[in-house]
Design a protein around this motif. Structure first.
Motif, mmCIF file in Angstrom:
data_model
loop_
_atom_site.group_PDB
_atom_site.id
_atom_site.type_symbol
_atom_site.label_atom_id
_atom_site.label_comp_id
_atom_site.label_asym_id
_atom_site.label_seq_id
_atom_site.Cartn_x
_atom_site.Cartn_y
_atom_site.Cartn_z
ATOM 1 N N THR A 526 0.850 -1.188 0.000
ATOM 2 C CA THR A 526 0.000 0.000 0.000
ATOM 3 C C THR A 526 0.885 1.237 0.000
ATOM 4 N N PRO A 527 0.720 2.159 -0.968
ATOM 5 C CA PRO A 527 1.600 3.333 -1.046
ATOM 6 C C PRO A 527 1.390 4.287 0.115
ATOM 7 N N THR A 529 2.631 8.535 1.728
ATOM 8 C CA THR A 529 3.111 9.879 1.425
ATOM 9 C C THR A 529 3.967 10.371 2.572
ATOM 10 N N GLU A 540 7.761 -2.807 -3.770
ATOM 11 C CA GLU A 540 6.866 -2.405 -4.853
ATOM 12 C C GLU A 540 5.924 -1.267 -4.486
ATOM 13 N N ALA A 543 6.349 2.458 -5.785
ATOM 14 C CA ALA A 543 6.035 2.920 -7.144
ATOM 15 C C ALA A 543 4.949 3.980 -7.143
ATOM 16 N N SER A 544 3.914 3.807 -6.328
ATOM 17 C CA SER A 544 2.787 4.753 -6.298
ATOM 18 C C SER A 544 2.826 5.677 -5.095
ATOM 19 N N SER A 545 3.909 5.643 -4.343
ATOM 20 C CA SER A 545 4.031 6.522 -3.181
ATOM 21 C C SER A 545 4.432 7.928 -3.626
ATOM 22 N N THR A 546 4.089 8.907 -2.799
ATOM 23 C CA THR A 546 4.412 10.300 -3.092
ATOM 24 C C THR A 546 5.378 10.819 -2.040
ATOM 25 N N LYS A 550 12.460 8.102 -1.735
ATOM 26 C CA LYS A 550 11.887 6.771 -1.567
ATOM 27 C C LYS A 550 13.032 5.788 -1.337
ATOM 28 N N GLY A 582 7.662 -0.356 -10.393
ATOM 29 C CA GLY A 582 7.114 0.628 -11.306
ATOM 30 C C GLY A 582 7.993 0.774 -12.538
#
Length: 591
Positions: A526-527, A529, A540, A543-546, A550, A582
């Motif tokens: 789970t991404p 922030t 993995e 990839a969608s984390s802000t 990272k 990603g």
């Protein structure tokens, strides 16, 4: 540089005079000038030839010593199989049926487990998390050692002791934790390998050697590790960070290094889970995964690490519970003769152990499943749903002719040979093992490597784990070797223990908590922030984390968080991604 004509003439003259002088001094009896020059040339050739011969002799001695060590660590030798055959020949049917079973027990009821070992002549037992006194993260090591001693002495009349086994991979699959050294996820080795393959292999071998030694000191004899599963990344729900990575050849090299390290620590290991659990999208604990790849695809991806391991020589391979329609439609690999034949065709002559027979993928692992697995080619049956039921079913199957007696005897011989080999290994009776010093010629050879990994075995386990984490941590995005935090950080995400461990590491680094940059911990995919997002196990989710930075950490041990703080305060992060994240492919590093 410019030269004047005069200088050129002088130089030429000097060279001419030197040549003339040499010709005069080296002249032979006939004045030809060949006597001295020929002798000097001949002497030089003789010296060169002698040096080449000495080097060749040295190289041959190094190869011979290394091969002897590798053979000792690879598994049972001919003498073990011969001795095992003699022992099995004197066994009753009931004893042979027990020898191929690994049972389990509830909680700390070690006395009932010992009684079952004696009554059913069990090959051994496995300890799961609920069997560890004090719990997996606060182990009462004295009580654990005492329980293992009771199990080891359960049947003093038998010629070989029972197998005392555990699943100890590191990371998520850690049955025996603190105060025993906690190791990061296996993917950490893959991250170190991605940055520097040779050093990564040395770190993998040394790390598993420490793990094996720690378990041996407690009384264990077998660890069902390492994983040879090639993960496909985010679509792999089961293996994930338990995998050494996504590149088949790298996983194979690392798996061999890992199982060799366990043997150097005195334990028998097992590469797992053939036919490869990293590329199926279901979990065999709950259902039967179906591997849709054809044989060509499997032989070029999932089976590469197993073929490498078998070629190198390993004591044991674990068979998973996966349907492979290209091999045997509708049948779990653990019950499929075609799946066992694949391993044998690679050249493996040692034990093939099933994954836990009580998993849903074996249709509940009933008593008949034990007979079917042995008939298909298994040698050791792990955790049948009912050990007494499986034992009775095996005896009945042999008596009725359903299961050939020779198949049971063959399996029992392989299991006993494994036990005999592990005993000799742990006792220092072979050319390698925990108390067998490395030959001087190999020690000198390894000392020539300046990467420092050869010295890891001299460290304490926790120190070696710290070195590994320092080599594995990977900056996926963001600044490298720059202070990302100064006086204080805010900690979010992860578990309560994760946050507490990061806070403790921050305190050790002189950083307070409660203000400053936000560090968010990811425990899964789970991404998140924040100013810094840190993937603790599998990477993995990054990839969608802000986040501006990272980081993939590959572990949640105290040493993991110390390594993280070093990076946050400006030290290097040398690791590379062992799996695609990603847009970033395997081997990527933001540094």
């Amino acid at each position: 540089m410019n030269s004047s004509p005069r200088r050129v003439v002088i130089l030429a003259l000097a060279v001419s005079l030197f040549a003339s002088s040499c010709a005069t001094d080296d002249a032979g009896p006939d004045g030809s000038g060949n006597g001295g020059a020929g002798s000097e040339s001949s002497a030089g050739q003789q010296r060169s030839s002698a040096e080449e011969d000495a080097q060749a002799e040295h190289d041959a001695a190094v190869d011979e010593a290394r091969q002897a060590r590798e053979a000792a660590l690879a598994g049972p030798g001919e003498e073990h199989y011969e001795q095992a055959a003699g022992i099995v020949a004197e066994m009753s049917l009931q004893q042979q049926a027990g020898q191929v079973l690994i049972g389990e027990y509830q909680g700390n009821d070690v006395e009932s487990a010992a009684a079952q070992i004696q009554q059913l002549h069990l090959g051994g037992v496995i300890l799961m998390g609920h069997n560890i006194p004090g719990g997996t993260s606060s182990v009462d090591t004295e009580a654990l050692t005492g329980q293992l001693q009771v199990l080891a002495a359960a049947d003093p009349q038998r010629e070989v002791p029972p197998i005392l086994s555990v699943d100890q991979e590191g990371g998520l699959v850690t049955r025996v934790g603190a105060p025993v050294t906690e190791w990061p996820t296996p993917m950490a080795y893959g991250a170190a390998y991605a940055a520097d393959p040779e050093r990564g292999l040395r770190l993998t071998r040394a790390g598993h050697q420490h793990m094996g030694r720690d378990l041996l000191d407690l009384g264990f004899t077998v660890s069902f590790a390492p994983n040879a599963d090639v993960t496909i990344g985010a679509a792999d729900p089961t293996i994930g960070s338990r995998s050494l990575g996504g590149d088949p050849e790298a996983v194979g090299n690392l798996a061999v290094a890992g199982i060799r390290g366990l043997a150097e620590g005195g334990l028998a290991g097992s590469v797992k889970h053939f036919p490869g659990h990293g590329s199926v999208t279901d979990d065999s604990h709950y259902t039967l995964p179906v591997q849709q790849a054809d044989l060509e695809q499997l032989r070029s991806r999932d089976w590469v690490p197993f073929a490498q391991a078998v070629e190198a020589g390993v004591p044991m391979v674990m068979m998973g519970h996966i349907e492979v329609p290209a091999l045997d439609p509708g049948v779990p690999s653990s019950l499929s003769a075609a799946a066992y034949e694949e391993i044998r065709s690679m050249g493996h002559e040692g034990v093939i152990v099933t994954d836990a027979m009580n998993m849903a993928a074996t249709y509940g692992g009933g008593d008949q499943a034990a007979v079917s697995a042995l008939a298909a080619g298994a040698d050791l049956l792990l955790m049948p749903t009912s050990v007494p039921g499986a034992h009775a079913a095996l005896v009945e199957a042999v008596e009725s002719g359903e299961l050939p007696a020779e198949r049971l005897s063959e399996a029992a011989e392989r299991v006993i040979a494994l036990v005999l080999w592990q005993q000799d290994l742990a006792a220092g009776e072979l050319a390698a093992g925990p108390d067998v010093p490395m030959p001087d010629i190999l020690h000198e050879e390894d000392r020539g490597n300046d990467d420092g990994a050869a010295d890891l075995e001299a460290l304490r386990s926790s120190e070696a784990a710290d070195v590994l984490l320092g080599e594995a941590v990977t900056v996926v995005e963001g600044q490298c070797e720059a202070p990302l935090v100064t006086d204080s950080i805010q900690i979010y995400g992860g578990t309560e223990q994760d946050r507490a461990r990061l806070a403790a590491a921050a305190e050790r680094a002189g950083i307070s908590t409660g203000a400053g940059p936000v560090v968010t911990l990811l425990g899964g995919m789970t991404p998140g922030t924040g100013d810094v997002v840190v993937a603790l196990d599998r990477p993995e989710g990054l990839a969608s984390s802000t986040a501006g930075t990272k980081i993939a950490l590959y572990g949640r041990t105290p040493e993991s968080f110390d390594a993280l703080l070093r990076v946050l305060t400006g030290e290097a992060a040398p690791g590379g991604l062992p799996v695609s994240v990603g847009e970033y492919g395997q081997g990527h590093s933001g540094c």
